[in-house]
Design an enzyme around this catalytic site. Structure first.
Site, PDB file in Angstrom:
ATOM      1  N   GLN A   1       0.818  -1.211   0.000  1.00  0.00           N
ATOM      2  CA  GLN A   1       0.000   0.000   0.000  1.00  0.00           C
ATOM      3  C   GLN A   1       0.850   1.259   0.000  1.00  0.00           C
ATOM      4  O   GLN A   1       0.493   2.266  -0.602  1.00  0.00           O
ATOM      5  CB  GLN A   1      -0.942   0.007   1.212  1.00  0.00           C
ATOM      6  CG  GLN A   1      -1.976  -1.100   1.180  1.00  0.00           C
ATOM      7  CD  GLN A   1      -2.718  -1.139  -0.144  1.00  0.00           C
ATOM      8  OE1 GLN A   1      -3.481  -0.234  -0.463  1.00  0.00           O
ATOM      9  NE2 GLN A   1      -2.487  -2.179  -0.929  1.00  0.00           N
TER      10      GLN A   1
ATOM     11  N   HIS B   1       1.610   3.006  -3.309  1.00  0.00           N
ATOM     12  CA  HIS B   1       0.566   3.691  -4.079  1.00  0.00           C
ATOM     13  C   HIS B   1       0.903   5.172  -4.263  1.00  0.00           C
ATOM     14  O   HIS B   1       0.908   5.687  -5.370  1.00  0.00           O
ATOM     15  CB  HIS B   1      -0.786   3.571  -3.372  1.00  0.00           C
ATOM     16  CG  HIS B   1      -1.594   2.400  -3.832  1.00  0.00           C
ATOM     17  ND1 HIS B   1      -2.102   2.306  -5.094  1.00  0.00           N
ATOM     18  CD2 HIS B   1      -1.980   1.280  -3.188  1.00  0.00           C
ATOM     19  CE1 HIS B   1      -2.774   1.172  -5.223  1.00  0.00           C
ATOM     20  NE2 HIS B   1      -2.704   0.524  -4.082  1.00  0.00           N
TER      21      HIS B   1
ATOM     22  N   GLU C   1      -9.206   1.309   5.407  1.00  0.00           N
ATOM     23  CA  GLU C   1      -9.676   0.834   4.108  1.00  0.00           C
ATOM     24  C   GLU C   1      -9.452  -0.677   3.994  1.00  0.00           C
ATOM     25  O   GLU C   1     -10.365  -1.434   3.659  1.00  0.00           O
ATOM     26  CB  GLU C   1      -8.916   1.572   3.006  1.00  0.00           C
ATOM     27  CG  GLU C   1      -9.280   1.139   1.593  1.00  0.00           C
ATOM     28  CD  GLU C   1      -8.372   1.782   0.552  1.00  0.00           C
ATOM     29  OE1 GLU C   1      -8.748   1.758  -0.635  1.00  0.00           O
ATOM     30  OE2 GLU C   1      -7.286   2.271   0.909  1.00  0.00           O
ATOM     31  N   HIS C   2      -8.224  -1.120   4.241  1.00  0.00           N
ATOM     32  CA  HIS C   2      -7.882  -2.544   4.228  1.00  0.00           C
ATOM     33  C   HIS C   2      -7.417  -2.954   5.621  1.00  0.00           C
ATOM     34  O   HIS C   2      -6.615  -2.250   6.247  1.00  0.00           O
ATOM     35  CB  HIS C   2      -6.726  -2.841   3.257  1.00  0.00           C
ATOM     36  CG  HIS C   2      -6.938  -2.331   1.872  1.00  0.00           C
ATOM     37  ND1 HIS C   2      -6.446  -1.111   1.435  1.00  0.00           N
ATOM     38  CD2 HIS C   2      -7.577  -2.877   0.813  1.00  0.00           C
ATOM     39  CE1 HIS C   2      -6.771  -0.939   0.165  1.00  0.00           C
ATOM     40  NE2 HIS C   2      -7.466  -1.990  -0.243  1.00  0.00           N
TER      41      HIS C   2
ATOM     42  N   ASP D   1      -7.277  -6.931  -4.208  1.00  0.00           N
ATOM     43  CA  ASP D   1      -7.130  -5.857  -5.193  1.00  0.00           C
ATOM     44  C   ASP D   1      -7.415  -6.336  -6.607  1.00  0.00           C
ATOM     45  O   ASP D   1      -7.979  -5.604  -7.420  1.00  0.00           O
ATOM     46  CB  ASP D   1      -5.697  -5.303  -5.146  1.00  0.00           C
ATOM     47  CG  ASP D   1      -5.616  -4.017  -4.341  1.00  0.00           C
ATOM     48  OD1 ASP D   1      -6.643  -3.559  -3.827  1.00  0.00           O
ATOM     49  OD2 ASP D   1      -4.496  -3.473  -4.232  1.00  0.00           O
TER      50      ASP D   1
ATOM     51  N   HIS E   1     -53.077  18.559   2.775  1.00  0.00           N
ATOM     52  CA  HIS E   1     -52.848  17.126   2.945  1.00  0.00           C
ATOM     53  C   HIS E   1     -54.065  16.479   3.601  1.00  0.00           C
ATOM     54  O   HIS E   1     -54.558  15.435   3.147  1.00  0.00           O
ATOM     55  CB  HIS E   1     -51.617  16.873   3.825  1.00  0.00           C
ATOM     56  CG  HIS E   1     -50.305  17.010   3.119  1.00  0.00           C
ATOM     57  ND1 HIS E   1     -49.872  18.184   2.576  1.00  0.00           N
ATOM     58  CD2 HIS E   1     -49.317  16.095   2.878  1.00  0.00           C
ATOM     59  CE1 HIS E   1     -48.672  18.010   2.037  1.00  0.00           C
ATOM     60  NE2 HIS E   1     -48.316  16.738   2.203  1.00  0.00           N
TER      61      HIS E   1
END
Length: 430
Positions: free
Chosen positions: A252, A255, A320-321, A354, A413
């Site tokens: 990661q 990235h 996230e992971h 992934d 109404h």
């Protein structure tokens, strides 16, 4: 990597709202596309990509030619991944339902796919065929009839698109593809141009200008999310292999410089071994400068007194992971409240998710796993409630409906009900 007690750690990253100049540039680009359509798209392609675009739409011949430019190993892998992703997402599909009441009323829900979805795919230096699959296949499973892809040219001065992107799109069933990127592509999908009809939703990652554009057009169309930098947290005990942990953290970190990679462990021996392994493995990475800065700025090894304290830290970070590399990972799964995707055991390395296993890799970032979910089939469906009230039910419930309407000061109404009760001669029990 810095080592510290989990209680002292806080992952602080500024949410990317962009600079005033970036926001101003995005708004200008969007307004020009709204006003000038295709002409603006071509202007910006020349300005930002150095490309004189002829046909905005990629031809079927170009897509066919792309198959001749990728090797068989890639084609085999992308096809098998597609099967896995499709199979997983088919299990998420919902169906419409109707519930017949005893008084003859019918209450229900009709589920329909969105009509048209736009998929943004990064181009230029970045080419992610896996993201094409992850965004397009759930939309196709949902039954979206029109899936359109936009992506910038692969290199400056060339109209072409990375053939791996085109092949992935074709394998995912995407046939409508345009060579346009950046904020201008988002504007085209949101508002439409002469060549590109407007979409109902825009999904897919991009740079800061794409993210700002998606935020700007939200409301005119739906969007998936504003994605932040990638994140991984590994919860591990002394049984974990330090080489595995280090490799997964770096998967990661490479990235981008703002990605975060965090180990949480009660084992001091593992903490020290992983720190050594990270430095060792960094040296062999092609993207080591990016990964090193990520580790330096946003990486950490957090020590805890027990795995239970580690779980609390995980839920606070809402990563996230999340990888759980402990002797009995399933023992802790039910205690995880906040995580985009959970990987259990030493052979469930994050890249398995992934690329290949099937669950979606478009996941909530920046702690939003506290309230949001991975991209899924529901993101491409809309639901309409169905109400068929019988005469018996209206006569029974009418007075109560009128009471609630008048309590809110909405007399019209109430009268919409009252007129029906009076026509049926049943007002006040008559």
């Amino acid at each position: 990597m810095k080592v510290m007690p989990a209680s002292e750690f806080s992952l602080k990253r500024e949410v990317e709202y962009g600079s005033p100049e970036q926001n101003e540039a995005v708004q200008r680009i969007i307004e020009e596309v709204r006003q000038d359509g295709d002409a603006a798209l071509r202007r910006f392609a020349q300005q930002f990509d150095g490309v004189n675009v002829g046909d905005l739409r990629v031809s079927s011949a170009e897509i066919e030619a792309a198959y001749q430019q990728v090797d068989e190993d890639f084609l085999t892998a992308i096809r098998e991944a597609s099967v896995n992703i499709r199979r997983f997402h088919e299990k998420q599909m919902r169906t419409s339902w109707m519930d017949l009441q005893g008084d003859g009323s019918i209450l229900g829900q009709v589920i329909r796919p969105l009509r048209r979805v736009g998929l943004y795919v990064p181009g230029g230096k970045a080419a992610y065929p896996s993201s094409v699959l992850m965004n397009a296949i759930p939309a196709q499973v949902a039954g979206v009839p029109e899936i359109v892809m936009v992506t910038p040219p692969a290199t400056a001065g060339v109209e072409g698109i990375d053939p791996h992107i085109l092949v992935a799109a074709a394998e995912a069933g995407v046939k409508e593809i345009y060579r346009v990127g950046g904020a201008q592509a988002v504007a085209a999908l949101a508002y439409g141009t002469e060549s590109i009809p407007a979409a109902d939703k825009i999904v897919g990652p991009g740079n800061i200008y794409v993210a700002l554009a998606k935020r700007y057009v939200f409301g005119a169309v739906d969007i998936d999310s504003i994605a932040g930098p990638s994140e991984i947290v590994v919860l591990a005990d002394g049984s974990a292999d330090p080489a595995y942990v280090a490799a997964d953290l770096l998967s990661q970190a490479e990235h981008d410089e703002m990605a975060s990679a965090i180990l949480i462990t009660p084992s001091e021996d593992l903490a020290n071994a992983v720190r050594t392994e990270v430095e060792l493995q960094l040296q062999a990475l092609p993207r080591r400068e990016i990964a090193a800065q990520s580790i330096r700025d946003y990486g950490a090894i957090l020590t805890v007194s027990s795995l239970e304290e580690g779980v609390d830290a995980v839920n606070r970070l809402a990563p996230e992971h999340l990888e759980i590399l402990v002797a009995d990972p399933f023992q802790y799964l039910s205690r995880i409240e906040n995580a985009g995707a959970v990987f259990l055991g030493p052979y469930s390395s994050e890249p398995v998710g992934d690329y290949f296993a099937g669950p979606n890799h478009v996941l909530p970032t920046n702690g939003t796993a506290r309230f949001s979910s991975p991209l899924n089939v529901d993101d491409f469906l809309k639901k309409s409630s169905v109400i068929y009230y019988s005469k018996e039910a209206l006569l029974r419930d009418g007075e109560k409906i009128m009471t609630l309407a008048r309590h809110e000061g909405l007399e019209a109404h109430a009268r919409a009900i009252e007129i029906r009760l009076e026509k049926e001669g049943n007002r006040n029990g008559q």
